[in-house]
Scaffold this active site. Structure first.
Site, PDB file in Angstrom:
ATOM      1  N   ASP A  87       0.747  -1.247  -0.025  1.00 49.33           N
ATOM      2  CA  ASP A  87      -0.169   0.012  -0.010  1.00 49.33           C
ATOM      3  C   ASP A  87       1.016   1.190   0.004  1.00 49.33           C
ATOM      4  O   ASP A  87       0.420   2.256   0.302  1.00 49.33           O
ATOM      5  CB  ASP A  87      -0.958   0.186   1.210  1.00 49.33           C
ATOM      6  CG  ASP A  87      -2.170   0.969   1.169  1.00 49.33           C
ATOM      7  OD1 ASP A  87      -2.550   1.188  -0.019  1.00 49.33           O
ATOM      8  OD2 ASP A  87      -2.704   1.530   2.230  1.00 49.33           O
ATOM      9  N   CYS A  93     -20.734 -10.720  -6.901  1.00 50.28           N
ATOM     10  CA  CYS A  93     -21.837  -9.748  -6.220  1.00 50.28           C
ATOM     11  C   CYS A  93     -23.204  -9.777  -6.541  1.00 50.28           C
ATOM     12  O   CYS A  93     -24.096  -9.372  -5.856  1.00 50.28           O
ATOM     13  CB  CYS A  93     -21.174  -8.399  -6.630  1.00 50.28           C
ATOM     14  SG  CYS A  93     -19.786  -7.872  -5.461  1.00 50.28           S
TER      15      CYS A  93
END
Length: 373
Positions: free
Chosen positions: A136, A190
């Site tokens: 990150d 999803c």
């Protein structure tokens, strides 16, 4: 580490589990052009807000082999931080502040990177290959790579969703010159669900799979440095660092277990439900002590107190007025401006009286604008 050396690959996965990673997969050393195209369109739409560093190295983000031409494979890893308690439990407790689950324990950058370095060292020793680790802090599209490695798919909230660990995975990447057979990419599961879209307090999703950082509470309370848009402040509620709402309602979380979470991420008791009254009194020294070892420390005391003031204004708790009043004289412009807004929410009458006395003395244009708003 050639493709046929499955024993070494199996040993790698066992070694990763020993370091606390609950998910591991292999992605190729390049991403499909579509990933870079989506990123460039997102940037062109301005959805990254003030995160200008994302623009400067967009080509390196778009594919691992642009960042490091020698890379052949990317080992993607995930650590669980699945919470034991419901992250939505404090939604109606106006005297308490809500801190994102991931920030209630140790800084994940330190935990994940330490484990990645040890694992990368093991790989380099076993196979005599080059390695680089990323958590990150570099131009790496961890989410797209995690999907390509089969760890999960990017859900409609734009974060990675795992069949096993829900929306609660920290991601890390090891770029390597080793040529490893890639895993099968994950498929979107999803379906028609839009729970994460509907729960967002600030309507930060202009479309499924796309988040506008300029309206996202996580961005506003962490990355955004100046005053927060006055129209968005009432929508922030008692969130003071990050927001778990879109993650917490994901149906796939029912398969996640807090028992799988890395123990380093166990929440500190004082960060689970801190009182706004206590947080409003923090000076820089007290802030640094309270958040030592926490990712919250990186945003600094002033930005943090700005967030607490907004939560205080939304609380309608007039017992907070004395602490708010003291911050009207704070050395930081953004803190003073936020205190003015909070004063207006808690005591319109008191605001009117103080405006007559203090507004004309204010030298900062942005703070005067808060008096005049």
């Amino acid at each position: 580490m050639k493709r046929h050396k499955t024993n070494l690959v199996n040993a790698l996965k066992a070694q990763a589990a020993g370091e606390g990673f609950v998910a591991i997969g292999i992605a190729p050393g390049h991403l499909a052009p579509a990933a870079g195209a989506r990123l460039r369109q997102w940037l062109a739409d301005g959805c990254h807000g003030e995160m200008l560093w994302m623009e400067s190295r967009v080509d390196q983000r778009a594919s691992p082999d642009v960042l490091w031409p020698e890379v052949k494979s990317v080992i993607m890893l995930g650590m669980s931080y699945a919470p034991a308690a419901d992250p939505m439990a404090l939604a109606g407790q106006n005297d308490c502040a809500r801190i994102s689950v991931y920030a209630q324990g140790r800084d994940y950058h330190d935990v994940v990177k330490g484990a990645l370095k040890r694992l990368a060292g093991w790989i380099a020793h076993q196979a005599d290959v080059g390695v680089k680790v990323f958590v990150d802090t570099a131009p790496v599209m961890e989410k797209a790579l995690a999907e390509a490695a089969g760890l999960g798919w990017q859900g409609k909230h734009s974060n990675v969703v795992s069949r096993t660990h829900g929306s609660w995975l920290f991601l890390g990447a090891i770029y390597t010159t080793a040529e490893i057979e890639p895993d099968v990419a994950a498929k979107d599961n999803c379906g028609s669900c839009r729970a994460c879209q509907d729960i967002c307090p600030t309507d930060a999703f202009p479309a499924p799979y796309k988040v506008d950082a300029r309206r996202c509470i996580s961005y506003l309370t962490i990355e955004h440095k100046g005053p927060i848009d006055a129209a968005l402040r009432p929508l922030i509620g008692n969130h003071i660092y990050g927001c778990d709402d879109c993650l917490a309602v994901c149906p796939w979380n029912k398969f996640a277990s807090s028992a799988a979470a890395n123990k380093a991420f166990l929440p500190r008791a004082e960060l689970v439900a801190p009182k706004l009254a206590d947080l409003l009194t923090l000076d820089d020294a007290a802030f640094r002590v309270l958040f030592s070892g926490s990712p919250i420390k990186r945003i600094g005391r002033n930005r943090f107190v700005r967030n607490v003031l907004i939560a205080a204004g939304n609380s309608r708790d007039v017992s907070l007025l004395p602490a708010v009043m003291r911050l009207l004289d704070d050395a930081d412009d953004v803190v003073r401006g936020s205190a003015i807004w909070t004063l207006r929410q808690l005591s319109p009458e008191g605001f009117a009286g103080l405006k007559l006395r203090l507004a004309s003395q204010e030298e900062s244009h942005s703070v005067r604008a808060e008096w005049e708003a």
